[in-house]
Design a protein around this motif. Structure first.
Motif, mmCIF file in Angstrom:
data_model
loop_
_atom_site.group_PDB
_atom_site.id
_atom_site.type_symbol
_atom_site.label_atom_id
_atom_site.label_comp_id
_atom_site.label_asym_id
_atom_site.label_seq_id
_atom_site.Cartn_x
_atom_site.Cartn_y
_atom_site.Cartn_z
ATOM 1 N N THR A 166 0.905 -1.165 -0.150
ATOM 2 C CA THR A 166 0.202 0.018 0.219
ATOM 3 C C THR A 166 0.973 1.114 -0.003
ATOM 4 N N PRO A 167 0.263 2.114 -0.426
ATOM 5 C CA PRO A 167 1.265 3.516 -0.436
ATOM 6 C C PRO A 167 0.757 4.407 0.809
ATOM 7 N N ASP A 168 -0.053 3.817 1.614
ATOM 8 C CA ASP A 168 -0.576 4.822 2.432
ATOM 9 C C ASP A 168 -0.873 3.961 4.028
ATOM 10 N N SER A 169 -0.082 2.876 4.325
ATOM 11 C CA SER A 169 -0.436 2.276 5.484
ATOM 12 C C SER A 169 0.255 3.078 6.478
ATOM 13 N N PHE A 170 -0.113 2.743 8.030
ATOM 14 C CA PHE A 170 0.306 4.074 9.020
ATOM 15 C C PHE A 170 1.880 4.002 9.163
ATOM 16 N N GLY A 201 3.626 2.588 5.003
ATOM 17 C CA GLY A 201 2.959 2.866 3.675
ATOM 18 C C GLY A 201 4.148 3.305 2.507
ATOM 19 N N GLY A 202 3.839 2.759 1.515
ATOM 20 C CA GLY A 202 5.113 3.008 0.342
ATOM 21 C C GLY A 202 6.234 2.447 0.471
ATOM 22 N N GLU A 222 -4.772 -2.913 1.043
ATOM 23 C CA GLU A 222 -5.757 -1.713 1.259
ATOM 24 C C GLU A 222 -5.713 -1.333 2.724
ATOM 25 N N SER A 223 -5.099 -0.065 2.918
ATOM 26 C CA SER A 223 -4.804 0.435 4.342
ATOM 27 C C SER A 223 -6.271 0.526 5.031
ATOM 28 N N ARG A 251 -5.823 2.283 8.205
ATOM 29 C CA ARG A 251 -5.660 3.120 9.074
ATOM 30 C C ARG A 251 -7.122 3.928 9.312
ATOM 31 N N ALA A 268 -8.841 6.169 6.727
ATOM 32 C CA ALA A 268 -8.689 5.696 5.395
ATOM 33 C C ALA A 268 -9.774 5.464 4.584
#
Ligand code: PMM
Length: 259
Positions: free
Chosen positions: A7-11, A14-15, A43-44, A46, A49
């Protein structure tokens, strides 16, 4: 259980490994560090989200599941979507990990029943964008136990055979709720099903230690692993596997000495 977030955006990560090659390489490092199971998610979840479109989640998850299964990993797929669970199991995943406990997709429970794989039922109270508004309990342990039991019964009624339970730390929970649940892990273990605990790098650890960067919470995560192992947990879901694998071995050695 080592975390492989694609994922680009996990807490916390991410990325860090958003393309399939980087994610597979990361999973291989976690295996070398002692992971028995790798949890692949696209899929994040957090707090706050938004949703990832289904085709994007499939595009992220399936190649990584394939790549990790090809190197001999046992893989779980972290998804609330039946279609993603189905595709991941077809690609070789052995477990479905659903943070919605079967409430996120009406097709999930029957799909998992048909697939015949173990299913992680996690407690939460709705999707990431609303869950923290629902972190209100009179008795968090009793309510989470009761709600988790209802989710387990629904999964059983749908024909799911092998269940794992998870109190869902950080999902519709404040920090105080997290500590109360950790203090009561033995009551979750007493449900008689394998117990999964996911405390890794979560906000309540950061708040306790005044560590704003999630990556500075790995020692605290390993301390929680010790407690979870002591309480008889089946697995812990962690980002940094090495220290937790050591913690589990320490608890096993102490158990062996006292037996
Ligand atoms: N936590 C996250 C994601 N998936 N699955 C289970 N079963 N239990 C958890 O506690 C859990 C989970 C959130 O962490 P991440 O965003 O770092 O993956």
């Amino acid at each position: 259980m080592g975390v492989v977030n694609v994922t680009p955006d996990s807490f916390s990560d991410g990325g860090d490994h958003a393309d399939p090659e980087a994610a597979v390489a990361h999973g291989r490092r976690l295996l070398a560090d002692g992971a028995d199971l790798l949890d692949v998610g696209g899929e994040s979840t957090r707090p706050g989200a938004g949703r990832v479109p289904e085709d994007e989640e499939l595009r992220r998850v399936v190649p990584v599941v394939q790549g990790l299964v090809a190197v001999g990993a046992v893989v779980s797929v972290d998804t609330v979507r039946a279609s993603v669970a189905q595709a991941a199991v077809t690609a070789g995943a052995a477990v479905v990990n659903d943070v919605s406990g079967g409430t996120g997709d009406p097709a999930m429970l029957s799909t998992v029943a048909d697939l015949g794989v173990p299913y992680v039922v996690m407690h939460g109270r709705g999707p990431s964008d609303v869950m923290q508004t629902r972190a209100v309990y009179d008795d968090v342990v009793a309510e989470v136990l009761a709600e988790l039991t209802a989710l387990v019964e629904a999964a059983r009624a749908a024909g799911v055979q092998d269940l794992v339970v998870d109190p869902g730390l950080g999902f519709a929970k404040t920090g105080a709720h997290g500590w109360a649940l950790l203090a009561a892990l033995d009551r979750f273990a007493a449900l008689g099903l394998p117990l999964l605990v996911g405390a890794s790098r979560k906000a309540f650890l950061g708040a306790l230690l005044d560590r704003p960067d999630p990556k500075d919470r790995d020692a605290a995560t390993a301390a929680v692993t010790t407690l979870a192992a002591q309480a008889g947990a089946w697995a812990v879901r962690v980002h940094d596997v090495g220290p937790s694998a050591d913690a589990v071995r320490v608890v096993a050695a102490v158990r062996g000495a006292s037996a």
